[in-house]
Design a protein around this motif. Sequence first.
Motif: not given
Length: 142
Positions: A82-85, A135-142
């Motif tokens: 689910r986090l590949i993108g 931004r990417a880290i925030q999405k990954i850690m959300a």
Amino acid sequence: MNKTQQRAVNYANEINSMISITQDNQDKMDPYYEKLKTAIADNKVADISAADYKKTQTEFQTGTDHYKKALINLKNAKAPARLIGNHHILSSAYQQFVDGCQMMCDSLGDDKKVNVEMFHDAEKAQDEATDRMSRAIQKIMA
């Protein structure tokens, strides 16, 4: 813990490691960066001692080499499906960041000859990459 959960934990650990390495390097390089940036802004690079300038070059390259190792580890990390993108976005942004850091190293020529345009382009590339990474880290850690 099943394989999916283990993969998620391992991936989170890899992201945390990358963040830690990045922050530690930035903390080590910041005094050199600030001194150099001020000297460039004040047109006083010539006033930096040869030893301090060489130390700045060395610290910048050492830090960039640490970033390069973190990038390899990040690219090799196994993201949950689910986090590949977001992982690809983060990896791309970190690559841009590392490239900006190397550009900054390359802007520091011998005999205190700084390519100021390249230095500023490197700053801009690093700032843009850092925003994308955040931004990417925030999405990954959300």
